[in-house]
Design an enzyme around this catalytic site. Structure first.
Site, PDB file in Angstrom:
ATOM      1  N   ASP A 109      -2.617  -0.086   1.439  1.00  0.00           N
ATOM      2  CA  ASP A 109      -1.826   0.661   2.412  1.00  0.00           C
ATOM      3  C   ASP A 109      -1.380   1.995   1.803  1.00  0.00           C
ATOM      4  O   ASP A 109      -0.686   2.022   0.792  1.00  0.00           O
ATOM      5  CB  ASP A 109      -0.591  -0.159   2.788  1.00  0.00           C
ATOM      6  CG  ASP A 109       0.236   0.515   3.866  1.00  0.00           C
ATOM      7  OD1 ASP A 109      -0.024   0.254   5.052  1.00  0.00           O
ATOM      8  OD2 ASP A 109       1.124   1.325   3.526  1.00  0.00           O
ATOM      9  N   TYR A 137       2.370   9.944   1.393  1.00  0.00           N
ATOM     10  CA  TYR A 137       2.485   9.468   0.008  1.00  0.00           C
ATOM     11  C   TYR A 137       1.756  10.420  -0.936  1.00  0.00           C
ATOM     12  O   TYR A 137       1.971  10.368  -2.149  1.00  0.00           O
ATOM     13  CB  TYR A 137       1.887   8.063  -0.186  1.00  0.00           C
ATOM     14  CG  TYR A 137       2.443   6.960   0.688  1.00  0.00           C
ATOM     15  CD1 TYR A 137       3.616   7.121   1.429  1.00  0.00           C
ATOM     16  CD2 TYR A 137       1.795   5.732   0.768  1.00  0.00           C
ATOM     17  CE1 TYR A 137       4.103   6.096   2.232  1.00  0.00           C
ATOM     18  CE2 TYR A 137       2.281   4.707   1.559  1.00  0.00           C
ATOM     19  CZ  TYR A 137       3.422   4.897   2.297  1.00  0.00           C
ATOM     20  OH  TYR A 137       3.892   3.869   3.084  1.00  0.00           O
ATOM     21  N   LYS A 145      -1.606   6.749   7.426  1.00  0.00           N
ATOM     22  CA  LYS A 145      -0.614   7.067   8.467  1.00  0.00           C
ATOM     23  C   LYS A 145      -0.561   8.560   8.749  1.00  0.00           C
ATOM     24  O   LYS A 145      -0.688   9.375   7.832  1.00  0.00           O
ATOM     25  CB  LYS A 145       0.780   6.584   8.022  1.00  0.00           C
ATOM     26  CG  LYS A 145       0.776   5.156   7.508  1.00  0.00           C
ATOM     27  CD  LYS A 145       2.130   4.606   7.156  1.00  0.00           C
ATOM     28  CE  LYS A 145       1.996   3.267   6.440  1.00  0.00           C
ATOM     29  NZ  LYS A 145       1.757   3.367   4.986  1.00  0.00           N
ATOM     30  N   HIS A 192       3.574   7.306  11.493  1.00  0.00           N
ATOM     31  CA  HIS A 192       4.428   6.896  10.368  1.00  0.00           C
ATOM     32  C   HIS A 192       5.862   6.562  10.782  1.00  0.00           C
ATOM     33  O   HIS A 192       6.494   5.691  10.193  1.00  0.00           O
ATOM     34  CB  HIS A 192       4.421   7.968   9.275  1.00  0.00           C
ATOM     35  CG  HIS A 192       4.685   7.429   7.909  1.00  0.00           C
ATOM     36  ND1 HIS A 192       4.056   7.887   6.775  1.00  0.00           N
ATOM     37  CD2 HIS A 192       5.511   6.452   7.480  1.00  0.00           C
ATOM     38  CE1 HIS A 192       4.491   7.208   5.725  1.00  0.00           C
ATOM     39  NE2 HIS A 192       5.382   6.331   6.128  1.00  0.00           N
TER      40      HIS A 192
END
Ligand code: A2P
Length: 270
Positions: free
Chosen positions: A45, A50, A75, A108
């Protein structure tokens, strides 16, 4: 690690995912994803936010594990609330990952992080229509949302065609989000739990430690197992190889009494 949940569209998703939130891009992400894949994880994931998709993609490609045996989630940034932005974000993520279609693509959050709680219903609908196009075109095998509560889900699904296949929310012992979880169950939306260890804060919880001792398991293992017994997909994160292995070694059964004791911690000090 090879057990799966089945999404409402029939796509299977490995029951434990490796979470990569807060792992910096570069060797840290690359090494932990390689370790996770070596340990048998088949579900990774990540997210545009990120900043580590490139390393995730490289680790997956270098692992030697066939792409179709690995489930990849990424996302669309929470800040993106328009169609053009969503298309651009998807192209960027898939280019960085370089793994072909993604298995699951998520919005997200219902609001930009800097404006939590603000109203972006129209924007989410606009973004979701792009998600539906990507899904119909086979570029995302499933689509979903993250951090959505029942109100957000109601307004989105009332105005669009494809029901989200998953909702990824913050879910751990003491924070079980009953209303959102119930909504998702009723509508056959898989609940994925991020921060199943409360980003590490559960680890010194004495109540969980007492239960863990009975099974000869760690607090982390009991906390992760709890999600599975609630049919929530856990996404534990670690950069420590021994913990990456430990977090996937959860093939034991908590008794109904111990599950009830963990349930009761919801009403406790958290
Ligand atoms: P680290 O990455 O240094 O190993 P969450 O999954 O709830 O976000 O929690 C992640 C945090 O918990 C990280 O700080 C991680 O540390 C730590 N952690 C993950 N697994 C374990 C474990 N099995 N034992 C102890 N700490 C863990």
């Amino acid at each position: 690690l090879t057990d799966t949940f089945t999404l409402s569209n029939g796509v299977t998703i490995p029951k434990i995912g490796f979470g990569t939130w807060q792992i910096p891009d570069g060797p840290e992400t690359y090494d932990s994803v390689r370790t996770a894949l070596d340990a048998g994880y088949r579900h990774i994931d990540t997210a545009r936010a990120y900043g580590n998709e490139e390393s995730v993609g490289r680790a997956v490609r270098d692992s030697g594990v066939p792409r179709d045996e690995i489930f990849i989630t990424t996302k669309c940034p929470a800040e993106v609330k328009d169609a053009e932005g969503a298309r651009h974000a998807f192209e960027r993520s898939t280019a960085l990952l370089d793994l072909g279609p993604v298995d699951l693509y998520l919005i997200h959050a219902p609001w930009p992080w800097s404006k939590q709680g603000s109203d972006h219903r129209a924007g989410n609908i606009e973004v979701w229509k792009v998600f539906e196009e990507l899904y119909e075109a086979g570029r995302a095998r499933a689509i979903g949302v993250s951090n959505f509560e029942p109100d957000d889900l109601e307004s989105l699904t009332a105005a669009t065609d494809v029901m989200p296949h998953a909702n990824q929310i913050r879910w751990f012992v003491g924070n079980t989000q009953p209303e959102t979880t119930a909504w998702c169950r009723e509508h056959d939306v898989l609940v994925e739990g991020y921060s199943p260890l409360a980003t590490g804060r559960l680890l010194d919880n004495g109540d969980i430690a007492a239960i863990a001792e009975k099974y000869g398991k760690s607090v982390a293992q009991v906390s992760i197992r709890y999600l599975l017994q609630k049919d929530i997909l856990p996404l534990p994160k670690s950069t420590t190889p021994s913990r990456i292995v430990e977090n996937a070694d959860v093939d034991f059964e908590l008794s109904p009494e111990d599950v009830a004791a963990l349930d009761a911690l919801d009403a406790g000090d958290r």
